[in-house]
Motif scaffolding. Structure first.
Motif, mmCIF file in Angstrom:
data_model
loop_
_atom_site.group_PDB
_atom_site.id
_atom_site.type_symbol
_atom_site.label_atom_id
_atom_site.label_comp_id
_atom_site.label_asym_id
_atom_site.label_seq_id
_atom_site.Cartn_x
_atom_site.Cartn_y
_atom_site.Cartn_z
ATOM 1 N N ARG A 31 1.014 -1.252 0.003
ATOM 2 C CA ARG A 31 -0.038 0.059 -0.131
ATOM 3 C C ARG A 31 0.873 1.344 -0.037
ATOM 4 N N TYR A 42 0.755 -7.646 -6.618
ATOM 5 C CA TYR A 42 0.719 -8.462 -5.333
ATOM 6 C C TYR A 42 0.549 -10.029 -5.613
ATOM 7 N N ARG A 46 2.848 -18.133 -0.688
ATOM 8 C CA ARG A 46 3.320 -19.297 -1.157
ATOM 9 C C ARG A 46 3.752 -19.613 -2.521
ATOM 10 N N ALA B 188 -5.873 -14.865 9.607
ATOM 11 C CA ALA B 188 -4.990 -13.903 10.025
ATOM 12 C C ALA B 188 -3.450 -14.719 9.859
ATOM 13 N N GLN B 189 -3.446 -16.028 10.381
ATOM 14 C CA GLN B 189 -2.019 -16.484 10.589
ATOM 15 C C GLN B 189 -1.600 -17.289 9.152
ATOM 16 N N LYS B 190 -2.479 -17.766 8.413
ATOM 17 C CA LYS B 190 -2.269 -18.380 7.175
ATOM 18 C C LYS B 190 -1.712 -19.478 7.224
ATOM 19 N N VAL B 432 -9.572 -10.342 6.387
ATOM 20 C CA VAL B 432 -8.297 -10.249 5.938
ATOM 21 C C VAL B 432 -8.231 -8.505 5.597
ATOM 22 N N GLY B 433 -9.574 -7.847 5.023
ATOM 23 C CA GLY B 433 -9.333 -6.777 4.693
ATOM 24 C C GLY B 433 -9.447 -5.637 5.844
ATOM 25 N N ALA B 436 -5.913 -5.664 7.359
ATOM 26 C CA ALA B 436 -4.965 -5.127 6.693
ATOM 27 C C ALA B 436 -5.121 -3.485 6.639
ATOM 28 N N GLU B 544 -5.418 -18.747 -1.112
ATOM 29 C CA GLU B 544 -6.051 -17.290 -0.508
ATOM 30 C C GLU B 544 -6.084 -16.637 -1.787
ATOM 31 N N ALA B 546 -5.215 -13.122 -3.346
ATOM 32 C CA ALA B 546 -4.228 -11.976 -3.071
ATOM 33 C C ALA B 546 -4.830 -10.684 -2.990
ATOM 34 N N ILE B 547 -5.279 -10.049 -1.864
ATOM 35 C CA ILE B 547 -5.897 -8.842 -1.468
ATOM 36 C C ILE B 547 -4.894 -8.120 -0.760
ATOM 37 N N ILE B 548 -4.600 -6.983 -1.330
ATOM 38 C CA ILE B 548 -3.785 -5.930 -0.460
ATOM 39 C C ILE B 548 -4.445 -5.220 0.397
#
Lengths: 137, 548
Positions: A31, A42, A46, B188-190, B432-433, B436, B544, B546-548
């Motif tokens: 960001r 992005y 993994r 969160a921890q993935k 996750v949003g 973040a 997952e 991939a979202i920033i």
């Protein structure tokens, strides 16, 4: 973000390699770079080095950023550098995360263009990417 | 009969009776200057009384201090076994195991992804042989073992049972906790492997199995720690964690378990961060919300089912690489917040953790910090010493209010089911949003100088950075690869294949419990990676967005 020149904005591919799922830092950096005028691709968690190289080629990216928190930085950075060289991608590698003092020189020798540790500011991140790309141009 | 508003007489009498029935530590409960102090001050409800805002036990730390449970694991199983035995010799009774990344992700040490990670952040376990080394010469009927693992938790649970049974200890004698909180992995921890629903099925099988056969085992530790570390606010940590807790309760009820039997087996795990009063409000609100929801929404009838007991760990993410010694002060303040918030056990982080895994000296300082709070500060003399403070009571209410707003959103996502709401929020990127966004907001405040981090963006003089750090070399990986090769050579390959085939068959059948098949597979020395590969064939692999 308006680009007043006609230059295309810098593009960077960001990814987490290997198993380490700590993605808070890399998402924040993503960001920051985006707000600093860069285009960020992005890839998320993994990823393999092949996936990163494929994204660089497809997106015509100018740099790669990876981040490690679990102590995998030496092995994974070397793997990424090898993949960049093999593909003759011609892009700098920027490494973020937790890198012990003793390993900084090893990463530099390996050919890592910049290392961004905890506490790096938004300006540091943007400037490091720009400088790394300019140095290769 | 209840007291009239403003009158505490009856509640006080009931509390006194419960307090008098509690055993006491042999300590003079007085100040450093010799002033005797009461076990609790202020108004009802008192500690040990519904809704338990002021603590789950009437006497709190006067009866028993919190457990100082320090998390350890590094290198090979033999290395960690040495650390365990040392701990037991010095009077410890609880073992807490950290696994390395490949183990946490269900991959063997020789997997491509494992490169550079074997034995780094915890102990490496590939087969039952490693687990036998990890617990060699330790009487598993006499210790309580905590295992921090989630995605592959049924495999490690099966290995623990197998080690015990092979050494002549019945599974019913085993005590401990496995984290197995899979929902927070997607949030969160993935460290997930399979998609959420099949993962939940495996966790539910484990809950049923341990409920039926292992009365001393806690099958889930519902964890907000990682949610906070990933960047959430205090209220989000509280709400997402309790929301997940409600989801597990609903899953257990759906699986036919009785909430009054099942709820007392759940435990929680929270972060203690730097905003002292916000953290204390969070802990107090957590107990109150849990008790109220269990009683009102899930119909729990026994008191035990209403009590939220939790472990606390200081905030790793608050530690700075700059001037690392000052982290000792941060940890002390966070640990004190955990104690004033009424935690049942505590892990204090080592000051060097922003640089590397802790050295032995740093880990000792962290433990000593807890001992100072316990024995020198007087903080353990009085239960809920901040209860009744206008600010702390307001903060507790505010944490609860924010959490309830988040529960309403999740409940809505799930059309009246917190379990379905959790799945939906994982699927649409809600968790996750939110996390973040909060992480980025925090970072921007630091960047803009609106938030000071001592040693990082202000007061930066004096960083000499010449600390010793723990370094784990490549020899651990070499040893582990050889060990894995040897085990594969010695085992009966046909028995492995048949056990894996059976596991796949059971895993494909919804009504059968998978735990016995896991135990058979690990007893045949199937590797963790082989078991995971076989199940991925049935369940698929979670990827997952991939979202920033």
């Amino acid at each position: 973000m308006s680009d007043t020149t006609n230059e295309k904005p810098l593009r960077i591919v960001l990814a987490k390699l290997g198993l380490d799922g700590h993605d808070r830092g890399l998402k924040v950096v993503a960001r920051m770079l985006r707000d600093g005028g860069l285009e960020v691709i992005y890839l998320g968690l993994r990823q393999t080095t092949d996936q990163v190289i494929a994204a660089v080629e497809q997106e015509d990216a100018d740099a790669i950023g990876i981040s490690m928190l679990n102590g995998g930085h030496l092995a994974l950075s070397q793997k990424m550098i090898n993949a960049i060289n093999e593909a003759e991608a011609g892009v700098p590698l920027i490494v973020g995360g937790i890198v012990p003092e003793a390993d900084v020189e090893k990463l530099n020798e390996m050919g890592v263009a910049a290392i961004l540790g905890p506490g790096s500011s938004s300006e540091d991140c943007v400037a490091s990417v720009r400088a790394a790309v300019a140095a290769l141009a | 009969m209840a007291d009239a508003p403003g009158d505490n007489t009856q509640a006080r009498e009931e509390w006194q009776e419960a307090f008098d029935a509690s055993k006491m530590r042999d300590v003079d409960f007085q100040t450093m200057s010799g002033v005797p102090v009461d076990p609790v001050y202020g108004d009802a409800p008192y500690p040990g009384q519904y809704p338990y805002t002021r603590g789950v036990y009437p006497s709190m730390y006067r009866s028993r201090l919190w457990t100082m449970r320090m998390f350890a694991g590094f290198g090979t199983a033999e290395d960690t076994n040495g650390r365990f035995k040392e701990l037991l010799r010095s009077g410890g009774t609880g073992l807490s195991t950290a696994f390395d990344m490949p183990t946490l992700m269900g991959r063997d040490s020789d997997h491509d992804w494992a490169l550079g990670e074997v034995g780094k952040a915890g102990v490496a376990i590939d087969t039952l042989a490693d687990m036998e080394d990890l617990f060699a010469d330790i009487d598993l009927s006499g210790v309580s073992t905590s295992m921090t693992i989630n995605g592959p938790s049924p495999i490690l649970m099966a290995m623990y049972v197998a080690v015990a049974e092979n050494s002549g200890v019945e599974r019913s004698k085993l005590g401990g906790t496995i984290q197995a909180d899979i929902l927070k992995e997607y949030q969160a921890q993935k460290e997930y492997i399979f998609p959420p629903r099949p993962s939940m099925r495996l966790i539910t099988d484990m809950m049923k199995f341990t409920s039926a056969e292992m009365p001393r085992w806690h099958p889930i530790s519902i964890s907000g720690y990682h949610i906070r570390e990933a960047g959430s606010t205090a209220a989000q940590e509280l709400a997402f964690t309790l929301g997940n807790g409600f989801a597990y309760i609903e899953a257990a009820i759906e699986a036919g378990l009785d909430v009054d039997d099942f709820a007392p087996r759940l435990s929680f795990f929270f972060n203690s961060h730097l905003d002292f009063f916000e953290e204390i409000g969070k802990f107090r609100a957590a107990r109150r919300i849990w008790a109220r929801w269990l009683k009102e929404r899930y119909g729990a009838k026994t008191e035990k089912a209403l009590l939220m007991r939790f472990h606390t760990q200081t905030a790793g993410v608050s530690l700075t690489a700059q001037q690392p010694e000052i982290n000792i002060a941060r940890v002390a303040i966070q640990a004190l917040a955990g104690v004033l918030g009424g935690t049942q056990s505590l892990h204090t982080d080592s000051f060097d953790e922003a640089l590397a895994l802790p050295t032995e000296k740093a880990a000792r300082i962290a433990l000593r910090t807890q001992q100072i709070i316990a024995h020198e500060t007087g903080a353990a003399n009085v239960a809920d010493p901040l209860g009744g403070s206008d600010y702390v009571e307001w903060m507790t209410d505010e944490m609860e209010r924010q959490a309830e707003a988040i529960f309403a959103h999740i409940d809505n996502l799930g059309d009246g089911s917190m379990l379905e709401g959790a799945y939906a929020g994982i699927d649409n990127g809600y968790y996750v949003g939110e996390i973040a966004d909060a992480a980025y907001r925090f970072e921007r405040e630091i960047n803009a100088g609106r938030r000071i981090v001592v040693g990082v963006n202000d007061f930066t003089e004096g960083d000499d950075s010449d600390n010793d750090t723990l370094y784990i070399g490549a020899e651990v990986e070499e040893y582990q690869l050889k060990r894995l090769g040897d085990v594969k050579q010695k085992r009966d390959a046909e028995a492995v294949q048949s056990a894996l085939n059976n596991l796949v068959a059971v895993a494909s059948t919804p009504d059968q419990n998978t735990m016995p098949a896991f135990i058979d597979a690990v007893k045949a020395y199937a590797t963790e990676g082989e078991i995971v590969d076989a199940l991925e064939g049935v369940y698929g692999t979670y990827v997952e967005k991939a979202i920033i």
